[in-house]
Scaffold this motif. Structure first.
Motif, PDB file in Angstrom:
ATOM      1  N   VAL A  19      45.984  33.447  32.118  1.00 21.79           N
ATOM      2  CA  VAL A  19      45.592  33.455  33.531  1.00 21.79           C
ATOM      3  C   VAL A  19      46.740  32.947  34.398  1.00 21.79           C
ATOM      4  CG1 VAL A  19      44.055  32.414  35.228  1.00 21.79           C
ATOM      5  CG2 VAL A  19      43.132  33.243  33.060  1.00 21.79           C
ATOM      6  N   GLY A  48      48.623  34.961  37.482  1.00 22.67           N
ATOM      7  CA  GLY A  48      48.764  34.435  38.837  1.00 22.67           C
ATOM      8  C   GLY A  48      50.204  34.398  39.304  1.00 22.67           C
ATOM      9  N   GLN A  56      48.697  27.779  39.432  1.00 17.83           N
ATOM     10  CA  GLN A  56      47.400  28.204  38.912  1.00 17.83           C
ATOM     11  C   GLN A  56      46.274  27.787  39.852  1.00 17.83           C
ATOM     12  OE1 GLN A  56      46.672  28.026  34.637  1.00 17.83           O
ATOM     13  NE2 GLN A  56      44.750  26.950  35.013  1.00 17.83           N
ATOM     14  N   SER A  57      46.398  26.603  40.466  1.00 15.46           N
ATOM     15  CA  SER A  57      45.336  26.140  41.364  1.00 15.46           C
ATOM     16  C   SER A  57      45.218  27.042  42.594  1.00 15.46           C
ATOM     17  CB  SER A  57      45.602  24.698  41.791  1.00 15.46           C
ATOM     18  OG  SER A  57      46.830  24.592  42.492  1.00 15.46           O
ATOM     19  N   TYR A 116      43.510  30.291  41.402  1.00 14.72           N
ATOM     20  CA  TYR A 116      42.063  30.109  41.196  1.00 14.72           C
ATOM     21  C   TYR A 116      41.331  30.027  42.533  1.00 14.72           C
ATOM     22  CZ  TYR A 116      41.532  29.473  36.140  1.00 14.72           C
ATOM     23  OH  TYR A 116      41.442  29.676  34.793  1.00 14.72           O
ATOM     24  N   GLU A 117      41.913  29.273  43.464  1.00 10.62           N
ATOM     25  CA  GLU A 117      41.282  29.077  44.775  1.00 10.62           C
ATOM     26  C   GLU A 117      41.118  30.395  45.510  1.00 10.62           C
ATOM     27  OE1 GLU A 117      43.353  27.001  48.245  1.00 10.62           O
ATOM     28  OE2 GLU A 117      42.253  25.362  47.288  1.00 10.62           O
ATOM     29  N   PHE A 120      41.247  33.477  44.192  1.00  9.22           N
ATOM     30  CA  PHE A 120      40.409  34.411  43.429  1.00  9.22           C
ATOM     31  C   PHE A 120      38.928  34.107  43.643  1.00  9.22           C
ATOM     32  CE2 PHE A 120      38.689  36.899  40.046  1.00  9.22           C
ATOM     33  CZ  PHE A 120      39.654  37.845  39.728  1.00  9.22           C
ATOM     34  N   ARG A 121      38.594  32.814  43.583  1.00  9.45           N
ATOM     35  CA  ARG A 121      37.201  32.426  43.775  1.00  9.45           C
ATOM     36  C   ARG A 121      36.744  32.737  45.206  1.00  9.45           C
ATOM     37  NH1 ARG A 121      34.136  28.708  40.959  1.00  9.45           N
ATOM     38  NH2 ARG A 121      35.986  27.790  39.977  1.00  9.45           N
ATOM     39  N   THR A 137      35.846  32.899  38.937  1.00  9.44           N
ATOM     40  CA  THR A 137      37.186  32.554  38.483  1.00  9.44           C
ATOM     41  C   THR A 137      37.832  33.758  37.812  1.00  9.44           C
ATOM     42  OG1 THR A 137      36.484  31.833  36.294  1.00  9.44           O
ATOM     43  CG2 THR A 137      36.408  30.189  38.064  1.00  9.44           C
ATOM     44  N   PRO A 138      39.167  33.757  37.675  1.00 10.63           N
ATOM     45  CA  PRO A 138      39.832  34.856  36.957  1.00 10.63           C
ATOM     46  C   PRO A 138      39.310  35.019  35.529  1.00 10.63           C
ATOM     47  CG  PRO A 138      41.431  33.534  38.141  1.00 10.63           C
ATOM     48  CD  PRO A 138      40.145  32.816  38.248  1.00 10.63           C
ATOM     49  N   GLY A 139      39.046  33.891  34.852  1.00 10.44           N
ATOM     50  CA  GLY A 139      38.522  33.976  33.490  1.00 10.44           C
ATOM     51  C   GLY A 139      37.159  34.625  33.435  1.00 10.44           C
ATOM     52  N   GLN A 140      36.318  34.294  34.379  1.00 11.44           N
ATOM     53  CA  GLN A 140      34.986  34.918  34.432  1.00 11.44           C
ATOM     54  C   GLN A 140      35.092  36.413  34.711  1.00 11.44           C
ATOM     55  OE1 GLN A 140      33.416  32.359  37.492  1.00 11.44           O
ATOM     56  NE2 GLN A 140      32.248  31.114  36.030  1.00 11.44           N
TER      57      GLN A 140
END
Length: 302
Positions: free
Chosen positions: A263, A267, A275-276, A279-280, A282-283, A289-292
């Motif tokens: 991930v 990014g 990464q933070s 994630y921010e 993407f959510r 989240t990217p993983g989801q």
């Protein structure tokens, strides 16, 4: 100014707790009055660059004028201090209402956020009215209601920013376009948008981690103000939102097509600096989240 605002509100809440639960009269002490008078000007000086970014910063005599009530507050009689503080706060609320009125045509872009921040405005207005009639309320009622108002306002602001972390920068871009005269009178907007689309599709310029509004404007032969207005008026979004959406679309393709890529690697490859941040964004845009997202689409393929 944001830190000063938080410290002032935290001080008020601490004094409210001491008075309501420990019967310590901190709400009558000079530090309470200082914090009370500091809230409105600190909020003004914090939010003015966001809501009126085209205006010069508040400095010199004007800055001192905002600080004057805070300086004299410890020497004001208790019966005058509270109503005066909330009367001054009501004046700042009028400025806020005027500034937000200029953004009235942008409701479709910030529907939930404007609703939540509108709730904050209503809470602040009610608190100002409570302050003006504080002497007529039963003992401790005013401080109980004021403490509740501060907590509710914090909750609404946190909800708005939690759902849209870049809200301040996006509102600032919109406000700059709303207050300024049009800079696009001599610009072929259709040609500029076509060139922008070509830069994205053919050169994938949005993946450049160093890409900025001035740099992109230079590639298009525009000034930063022209590009900002072009995006806000023709695309319905500011530069930062536009860039995040493009990068998230690229990230979604990588997450689907390159299951072995981490991930973090995804990014960084699409232009995010950490990464933070990835994630921010993407959510915010996808609601997960990217993983989801990767797991959801891997299950769909299977």
């Amino acid at each position: 100014m944001g830190l000063l605002l938080l410290l002032a509100l935290a001080g008020l809440q601490l004094a409210h707790f001491a008075w309501l639960h420990l019967d310590r009269p901190w709400c009558a002490a000079p530090p309470y009055r200082i914090a009370l008078f500091a809230v409105a000007p600190a909020f003004f000086l914090f939010s003015r660059p966001v809501l009126q970014p085209a205006l010069p910063p508040t400095t010199g005599p004007w800055l001192l004028a905002h600080a004057l009530p805070v300086v004299v507050s410890p020497w004001l009689p208790a019966g005058i201090a509270l109503p005066l503080a909330f009367a001054i706060g009501a004046g700042y609320l009028l400025w806020l209402a005027h500034s937000l009125y200029a953004l009235r045509f942008e409701r479709a872009r910030f529907p939930l956020e404007i609703l939540l921040l509108g709730g904050v405005f209503v809470i602040a207005l009610l608190a100002a009215l409570l302050g003006l009639m504080q002497a007529a309320l039963p003992e401790k009622w005013f401080f109980s209601l004021y403490a509740i108002a501060i907590g509710a306002a914090f909750l609404l602001v946190q909800t708005a920013l939690g759902g849209r972390p870049q809200l301040a920068s996006e509102v600032s871009e919109v406000a700059r376009a709303a207050y300024a005269n049009s800079t696009l009178t001599q610009v072929d907007c259709a040609a500029a948008l076509a060139k922008l689309d070509a830069l994205v599709r053919e050169q994938r310029i949005h993946l450049d981690i160093e890409l900025s509004l001035p740099a992109l404007a230079g590639r298009l032969g525009l000034t930063p103000h022209q590009l900002s207005e072009l995006m806000n008026t023709r695309l319905g979004k500011g530069f930062s939102r536009y860039l995040r959406e493009l990068r998230i679309e690229a990230a979604k393709a990588m997450l689907r097509d390159e299951p072995s890529a981490s991930v973090l690697a995804v990014g960084l490859n699409v232009g995010f600096t950490s990464q933070s941040n990835f994630y921010e964004a993407f959510r915010e845009i996808e609601g997960m989240t990217p993983g989801q997202y990767r797991k959801l689409h891997s299950v769909a393929r299977d």
